[in-house]
Design a protein around this motif. Structure first.
Motif, mmCIF file in Angstrom:
data_model
loop_
_atom_site.group_PDB
_atom_site.id
_atom_site.type_symbol
_atom_site.label_atom_id
_atom_site.label_comp_id
_atom_site.label_asym_id
_atom_site.label_seq_id
_atom_site.Cartn_x
_atom_site.Cartn_y
_atom_site.Cartn_z
ATOM 1 N N LEU A 33 50.348 66.196 9.325
ATOM 2 C CA LEU A 33 50.231 67.031 10.521
ATOM 3 C C LEU A 33 48.863 66.884 11.180
ATOM 4 N N ARG A 90 49.089 63.983 13.313
ATOM 5 C CA ARG A 90 49.866 64.338 14.512
ATOM 6 C C ARG A 90 49.007 65.104 15.513
ATOM 7 N N ARG A 91 48.258 66.083 15.010
ATOM 8 C CA ARG A 91 47.379 66.865 15.898
ATOM 9 C C ARG A 91 46.383 65.968 16.600
ATOM 10 N N THR A 92 45.814 65.049 15.819
ATOM 11 C CA THR A 92 44.794 64.176 16.402
ATOM 12 C C THR A 92 45.410 63.280 17.464
ATOM 13 N N LEU A 133 47.903 64.034 19.269
ATOM 14 C CA LEU A 133 48.159 64.919 20.414
ATOM 15 C C LEU A 133 46.886 65.126 21.237
ATOM 16 N N SER A 134 45.753 65.314 20.559
ATOM 17 C CA SER A 134 44.474 65.434 21.284
ATOM 18 C C SER A 134 44.210 64.175 22.087
ATOM 19 N N ARG A 193 39.061 64.888 16.235
ATOM 20 C CA ARG A 193 39.595 65.762 17.285
ATOM 21 C C ARG A 193 38.465 66.412 18.066
#
Lengths: 103, 130
Positions: free
Chosen positions: A16, A19-21, A23-24, B41
């Motif tokens: 996940l 996935r988050r990265t 998305l960023s 991020r």
């Protein structure tokens, strides 16, 4: 089989996080595309934005490879350093394209 | 700085980190990987901030806008390079059984973000007045 599953769900959490990265990275690629679609954007800024999208695809490829690797093994191996470096260099390259778009 | 250059080799060579010490519990390596991704991020957020300043503050005077956008992009670059470097250092420290490396970077980044935020508030207020 399920008895020796990691109760902390570490591989899932790591998946996940990838996935988050990604998305960023998507948000940044969309912003890059937006700046290339503005009025008065020359061919060089269109090229820079296209490059940002290509870099996003490269990051997606790295993330997908890692996610597949995490799912395949019961006890996944550590991330190979060149993959980490490639992911970070994608980010750096996006920033360089961004500098072209800003100037 | 010399330490940094020495670490850069480790970024590209797949096996070199693995040759040292013992393989730690895979969960520690995955936790280190997630920390690396969190820093990536952060870097992407800074880069996105650079894009946003350029696009959503059209009224800001040109030099301010470009300067601020470039500063954010540069801090994003710094943040992502530091992310790999710190990840490699932590990975190696875990294999050797040493303490994890301490770092001033989070405090530094926090200060920079605070200064930029205050500067933005001042810029917006001055702009509002004038």
């Amino acid at each position: 089989m399920s008895t020796d599953r990691d109760p902390g769900l570490q591989p899932e959490r790591t998946r996940l996080a990838w996935r988050r990265t990604t998305l960023s990275g998507t948000v940044v690629a969309v912003l890059a595309a937006k700046s290339a679609l503005q009025d008065g954007a020359g061919p060089s800024s269109v090229l820079a934005a296209a490059l940002c999208c290509a870099l996003w695809l490269a990051f997606l490829y790295i993330a997908h490879g890692r996610i597949t690797g995490l799912a395949a093994a019961h006890r996944p191996r550590a991330l190979p350093p060149p993959h980490a470096t490639a992911a970070a260099l994608c980010t750096v390259a996006v920033a360089v394209c961004g500098a072209f778009l800003v100037l | 700085m010399i330490e940094f250059v020495r670490n850069v080799r480790l970024w590209f060579v797949p096996g070199e980190v693995r040759e040292e010490g013992r393989t730690p519990d895979y969960r520690f390596s995955l936790a280190n990987e997630r920390t690396f991704l969190a820093w990536l991020r952060t870097a992407l957020a800074l880069i996105g901030g650079g894009f946003a300043v350029d696009q959503f503050l059209p009224d800001l005077r040109g030099s301010w806008r470009v300067g601020l956008a470039l500063a954010l992009l540069a801090s994003g670059v710094l943040c992502s390079l530091r992310a790999v470097n710190h990840w490699v250092r932590c990975e190696r420290a875990m294999r050797r059984g040493e303490d994890l490396p301490a770092s001033r970077f989070p405090a530094l980044l926090g200060l920079v973000v605070a200064v930029v935020a205050v500067a933005m508030v001042v810029v917006v207020l001055v702009d509002w007045e004038g």
